[in-house]
Design an enzyme around this catalytic site. Structure first.
Site, PDB file in Angstrom:
ATOM      1  N   GLU A 111      37.697  33.611  20.166  1.00 17.61           N
ATOM      2  CA  GLU A 111      38.831  33.254  19.325  1.00 17.61           C
ATOM      3  C   GLU A 111      40.064  33.195  20.216  1.00 17.61           C
ATOM      4  O   GLU A 111      40.234  34.045  21.101  1.00 17.61           O
ATOM      5  CB  GLU A 111      39.040  34.313  18.226  1.00 17.61           C
ATOM      6  CG  GLU A 111      37.901  34.398  17.237  1.00 17.61           C
ATOM      7  CD  GLU A 111      37.769  33.132  16.395  1.00 17.61           C
ATOM      8  OE1 GLU A 111      38.800  32.535  16.029  1.00 17.61           O
ATOM      9  OE2 GLU A 111      36.616  32.742  16.110  1.00 17.61           O
ATOM     10  N   HIS A 134      58.058  39.063  37.394  1.00 14.51           N
ATOM     11  CA  HIS A 134      56.751  39.686  37.639  1.00 14.51           C
ATOM     12  C   HIS A 134      56.866  41.207  37.534  1.00 14.51           C
ATOM     13  O   HIS A 134      55.957  41.870  37.031  1.00 14.51           O
ATOM     14  CB  HIS A 134      56.195  39.268  38.994  1.00 14.51           C
ATOM     15  CG  HIS A 134      55.919  37.787  39.087  1.00 14.51           C
ATOM     16  ND1 HIS A 134      55.270  37.103  38.092  1.00 14.51           N
ATOM     17  CD2 HIS A 134      56.222  36.867  40.046  1.00 14.51           C
ATOM     18  CE1 HIS A 134      55.168  35.814  38.428  1.00 14.51           C
ATOM     19  NE2 HIS A 134      55.745  35.658  39.614  1.00 14.51           N
ATOM     20  N   ASP A 147      51.392  35.156  30.750  1.00  9.32           N
ATOM     21  CA  ASP A 147      52.137  33.977  31.212  1.00  9.32           C
ATOM     22  C   ASP A 147      53.591  34.032  30.741  1.00  9.32           C
ATOM     23  O   ASP A 147      53.877  34.542  29.659  1.00  9.32           O
ATOM     24  CB  ASP A 147      51.448  32.702  30.705  1.00  9.32           C
ATOM     25  CG  ASP A 147      51.842  31.471  31.521  1.00  9.32           C
ATOM     26  OD1 ASP A 147      52.456  31.629  32.599  1.00  9.32           O
ATOM     27  OD2 ASP A 147      51.536  30.348  31.073  1.00  9.32           O
ATOM     28  N   LEU A 180      36.832  49.776  29.928  1.00  8.62           N
ATOM     29  CA  LEU A 180      36.768  48.911  31.114  1.00  8.62           C
ATOM     30  C   LEU A 180      38.016  48.035  31.200  1.00  8.62           C
ATOM     31  O   LEU A 180      38.346  47.314  30.253  1.00  8.62           O
ATOM     32  CB  LEU A 180      35.500  48.050  31.050  1.00  8.62           C
ATOM     33  CG  LEU A 180      35.320  47.033  32.173  1.00  8.62           C
ATOM     34  CD1 LEU A 180      35.250  47.725  33.540  1.00  8.62           C
ATOM     35  CD2 LEU A 180      34.041  46.210  31.958  1.00  8.62           C
TER      36      LEU A 180
HETATM   37  C1  IPE Z   1      47.580  31.276  34.482  1.00 11.89           C
HETATM   38  O1  IPE Z   1      48.923  31.065  34.453  1.00 11.89           O
HETATM   39  C2  IPE Z   1      47.230  32.281  35.564  1.00 11.89           C
HETATM   40  C3  IPE Z   1      47.625  33.663  35.300  1.00 11.89           C
HETATM   41  C4  IPE Z   1      48.194  34.086  34.214  1.00 11.89           C
HETATM   42  C5  IPE Z   1      47.341  34.587  36.362  1.00 11.89           C
HETATM   43  P1  IPE Z   1      49.610  29.844  35.236  1.00 11.89           P
HETATM   44  O2  IPE Z   1      51.063  29.933  34.939  1.00 11.89           O
HETATM   45  O3  IPE Z   1      49.197  29.859  36.653  1.00 11.89           O
HETATM   46  O4  IPE Z   1      48.933  28.596  34.527  1.00 11.89           O
HETATM   47  P2  IPE Z   1      49.388  27.076  34.425  1.00 11.89           P
HETATM   48  O5  IPE Z   1      49.705  26.601  35.823  1.00 11.89           O
HETATM   49  O6  IPE Z   1      50.608  27.037  33.542  1.00 11.89           O
HETATM   50  O7  IPE Z   1      48.234  26.372  33.795  1.00 11.89           O
HETATM   51  C1  IPE Z   2      52.520  34.621  34.861  1.00 10.80           C
HETATM   52  O1  IPE Z   2      53.815  34.151  34.799  1.00 10.80           O
HETATM   53  C2  IPE Z   2      52.225  35.359  36.143  1.00 10.80           C
HETATM   54  C3  IPE Z   2      51.233  34.696  37.008  1.00 10.80           C
HETATM   55  C4  IPE Z   2      50.710  33.523  36.826  1.00 10.80           C
HETATM   56  C5  IPE Z   2      50.830  35.403  38.190  1.00 10.80           C
HETATM   57  P1  IPE Z   2      54.258  32.804  35.510  1.00 10.80           P
HETATM   58  O2  IPE Z   2      54.740  33.167  36.893  1.00 10.80           O
HETATM   59  O3  IPE Z   2      53.205  31.781  35.458  1.00 10.80           O
HETATM   60  O4  IPE Z   2      55.496  32.407  34.610  1.00 10.80           O
HETATM   61  P2  IPE Z   2      55.941  30.931  34.214  1.00 10.80           P
HETATM   62  O5  IPE Z   2      54.771  30.282  33.561  1.00 10.80           O
HETATM   63  O6  IPE Z   2      56.349  30.249  35.467  1.00 10.80           O
HETATM   64  O7  IPE Z   2      57.081  31.161  33.259  1.00 10.80           O
HETATM   65 MG    MG Z   3      52.796  30.290  34.134  1.00 12.52          MG
END
Ligand code: IPE
Ligand code: IPE
Ligand code: MG
Length: 232
Positions: free
Chosen positions: A199, A36, A19, A130
């Site tokens: 955890e 990304h 994230d 895996l």
């Molecule tokens: C969780 O991240 C999904 C992935 C890392 C693929 P999000 O950025 O989508 O989650 P929320 O919306 O902050 O909960």
């Molecule tokens: C995680 O980064 C990637 C996916 C959820 C696919 P985000 O795109 O959620 O990045 P933030 O949370 O907006 O910074």
């Molecule tokens: Mg996010």
């Protein structure tokens, strides 16, 4: 029972919630897709260090069932990066002796991406480590699908073991450690059933900034935890 009875210094399964790609990009004045792309490089660093540390099962949350809410161009960019990664890194996965496996509902993905996923799954199927990609994955959907499958097989009552065996993770140990980057303190529908006793490790580091040293920090933190599983 000794309080250390369930303590294991090395996790058998680490699950990463990647994230912070968007915030990483925005803070640099870049489009989210650039975050990304940087996230893919971070993923490669994290995967390779986690394998190096001897963790046998590694799961990455790549795309949630809720991520379809994002703008179409961002979803397309993510799917494009995934295709590119699988096309380029097949041999690298072989070198790392990693078996690639996708967990999630692949139906809405393009035929081209589905074909590539199957190709890499088959190609790497003999490897010992895996690597799970949770892609178009939702923990609640997974449980509902598992129960419906059991019902369709004629079950009128289900056990925990039945559900375990009908999930995408059948046969795979539950994650010992869940790592989430970017300072968000939630699981966002990730491995809802399987994380009952995991955890949790949260870091403020944004995913694209993750390094091998950050993986070591997470594993070191895990090795100091006392897991009790409800025991004394
Ligand atoms: C969780 O991240 C999904 C992935 C890392 C693929 P999000 O950025 O989508 O989650 P929320 O919306 O902050 O909960
Ligand atoms: C995680 O980064 C990637 C996916 C959820 C696919 P985000 O795109 O959620 O990045 P933030 O949370 O907006 O910074
Ligand atoms: Mg996010």
């Amino acid at each position: 029972m000794s309080e250390n009875v369930n303590q294991q210094s090395l996790p058998s399964h680490i699950a990463y919630i990647m994230d912070g790609n968007g915030r990483w990009a925005i803070s640099r004045g870049l489009p989210r897709a650039a975050g990304h792309r940087a996230g893919v490089s971070a993923f490669k660093r994290v995967l390779s260090r986690t394998v190096e540390r001897g963790v046998g099962v590694i799961t990455f949350y790549v795309f949630s069932t809720e991520n379809w809410k994002r703008p179409r161009h961002e979803v397309m960019a993510l799917m494009g990066l995934l295709y590119e990664y699988l096309e380029r890194e097949k041999e690298e996965l072989m070198k790392m002796r990693v078996r690639f496996h996708v967990m999630g509902d692949l139906a809405p993905l393009s035929r081209r991406l589905k074909r590539k996923i199957l190709e890499v799954e088959n190609y790497t199927s003999g490897n010992p480590y895996l690597l799970n990609f949770a892609l178009n994955y939702g923990g609640r959907d997974e449980i509902v699908a598992a129960v419906n499958r059991l019902i369709s097989e004629g079950k009128t009552e289900v056990t925990k073991e039945d559900i375990d065996s009908a999930l995408y993770t059948a046969g795979c140990p539950d994650p010992d450690l869940v790592v989430r980057t970017s300072g968000e303190l939630r699981l966002s529908n990730f491995l809802t059933w399987q994380t009952a006793y995991s955890e949790l490790y949260f870091t403020n580091t944004l995913w694209p900034d993750m390094t091998a040293a950050d993986v070591d920090l997470a594993i070191d933190a895990y090795s100091k935890r006392k897991r009790r599983f409800g025991g004394a």
